[in-house]
Scaffold this motif. Structure first.
Motif, short mmCIF file in Angstrom:
data_model
loop_
_atom_site.label_atom_id
_atom_site.label_comp_id
_atom_site.label_asym_id
_atom_site.label_seq_id
_atom_site.Cartn_x
_atom_site.Cartn_y
_atom_site.Cartn_z
N ARG A 128 14.98 6.65 -64.09
CA ARG A 128 15.57 7.64 -63.19
C ARG A 128 16.60 6.98 -62.27
NH1 ARG A 128 9.72 10.11 -62.11
NH2 ARG A 128 9.50 11.12 -64.13
N GLY A 129 17.57 7.78 -61.87
CA GLY A 129 18.59 7.31 -60.95
C GLY A 129 19.69 6.48 -61.58
N GLN A 130 19.79 6.48 -62.90
CA GLN A 130 20.80 5.68 -63.59
C GLN A 130 21.87 6.53 -64.28
OE1 GLN A 130 19.15 2.46 -66.01
NE2 GLN A 130 17.19 2.67 -64.93
N GLY A 131 21.86 7.83 -64.01
CA GLY A 131 22.87 8.71 -64.60
C GLY A 131 22.52 9.26 -65.96
N PHE A 132 21.30 8.96 -66.44
CA PHE A 132 20.93 9.43 -67.77
C PHE A 132 20.78 10.95 -67.82
CE2 PHE A 132 18.90 5.04 -68.39
CZ PHE A 132 20.09 4.53 -68.91
N GLY A 133 20.33 11.55 -66.74
CA GLY A 133 20.19 13.00 -66.71
C GLY A 133 21.52 13.70 -66.95
N GLU A 134 22.57 13.22 -66.28
CA GLU A 134 23.89 13.80 -66.49
C GLU A 134 24.34 13.65 -67.94
OE1 GLU A 134 23.20 11.65 -63.98
OE2 GLU A 134 24.00 12.46 -62.12
N GLN A 135 24.07 12.48 -68.52
CA GLN A 135 24.46 12.25 -69.92
C GLN A 135 23.67 13.17 -70.86
OE1 GLN A 135 24.79 8.06 -71.18
NE2 GLN A 135 24.59 7.54 -69.00
N MET A 136 22.37 13.35 -70.58
CA MET A 136 21.56 14.22 -71.41
C MET A 136 22.08 15.66 -71.36
SD MET A 136 17.82 12.58 -70.49
CE MET A 136 16.90 14.04 -70.93
N PHE A 137 22.42 16.13 -70.16
CA PHE A 137 22.92 17.49 -70.03
C PHE A 137 24.29 17.64 -70.67
CE2 PHE A 137 19.34 18.57 -67.52
CZ PHE A 137 19.24 19.95 -67.63
N ALA A 138 25.15 16.65 -70.55
CA ALA A 138 26.46 16.71 -71.20
C ALA A 138 26.28 16.85 -72.71
CB ALA A 138 27.29 15.47 -70.85
N HIS A 139 25.33 16.11 -73.26
CA HIS A 139 25.04 16.20 -74.71
C HIS A 139 24.52 17.59 -75.06
CE1 HIS A 139 23.98 14.76 -78.70
NE2 HIS A 139 22.81 15.35 -78.55
N ALA A 140 23.57 18.10 -74.29
CA ALA A 140 23.00 19.43 -74.57
C ALA A 140 24.06 20.52 -74.45
CB ALA A 140 21.84 19.71 -73.61
N ILE A 141 24.92 20.43 -73.46
CA ILE A 141 25.96 21.44 -73.28
C ILE A 141 26.96 21.37 -74.43
CG2 ILE A 141 27.93 22.08 -71.80
CD1 ILE A 141 26.02 21.27 -69.40
N GLU A 142 27.25 20.19 -74.91
CA GLU A 142 28.14 20.07 -76.07
C GLU A 142 27.50 20.71 -77.31
OE1 GLU A 142 31.55 19.40 -78.10
OE2 GLU A 142 31.21 19.25 -75.95
N LEU A 143 26.20 20.52 -77.50
CA LEU A 143 25.50 21.18 -78.62
C LEU A 143 25.61 22.70 -78.48
CD1 LEU A 143 22.26 19.00 -78.91
CD2 LEU A 143 24.23 19.02 -80.47
#
Length: 151
Positions: free
Chosen positions: A96-111
């Motif tokens: 947590r706190g490393q920006g992974f959440g933003e990356q996960m959501f960017a991937h999901a939104i692209e899908l």
């Protein structure tokens, strides 16, 4: 090194249940006993069979970073558009706190975009103020009041 996304496998199931239970709310509602409660296996099998569901495992250098479930839903409203529902979002406490959440959501939104969705939606328990702030930071708006009926 970037994140790797893949469909969850049966071998991931115990780790995913542990991840779902790894916070104050999840620890109250999940059952991490081994062998796993059969309800998890039944749900996993139903998700895997459904072409409009994706249960994603997120890894970095072979370490489990997080997970999320994406459900694509056809609607008659909004001119018969598709929506993407994102649920079961978890990031392992070590990451947590490393920006992974933003990356996960960017991937999901692209899908969701690739599927032709016009709306991405999610729910968050009101007892998760940090999660709510995170979703708002990503641009999500609390435009509706949600209701649940426990059965």
């Amino acid at each position: 090194m970037g994140l790797k996304y893949r469909s969850a496998t049966l071998e991931d199931l115990e780790s995913l249940v542990a991840l779902l239970s790894n916070d104050s709310l999840g620890s109250q509602r999940e059952d991490t006993s081994i062998p796993l409660n059969s309800g998890y296996l039944e749900a996993f099998e139903a998700i895997v069979r459904d072409p409009n569901n994706q249960l994603l495992v997120v890894e970095q250098e072979n370490s489990l970073v997080g997970m999320l479930q994406i459900t694509f839903i056809p609607y008659l409203t909004h001119i018969g558009s598709w929506r993407c529902l994102i649920e079961g979002v978890r990031i392992h406490s070590d990451f947590r706190g490393q920006g992974f959440g933003e990356q996960m959501f960017a991937h999901a939104i692209e899908l969701a975009r690739n599927k032709g969705c016009t709306i991405v939606q999610l729910t968050s328990d009101k007892q998760r103020p940090d999660a709510i702030r995170f979703y708002e930071k990503l641009g999500f708006k609390a435009t509706h009041e949600g209701f649940k009926l426990a059965l």
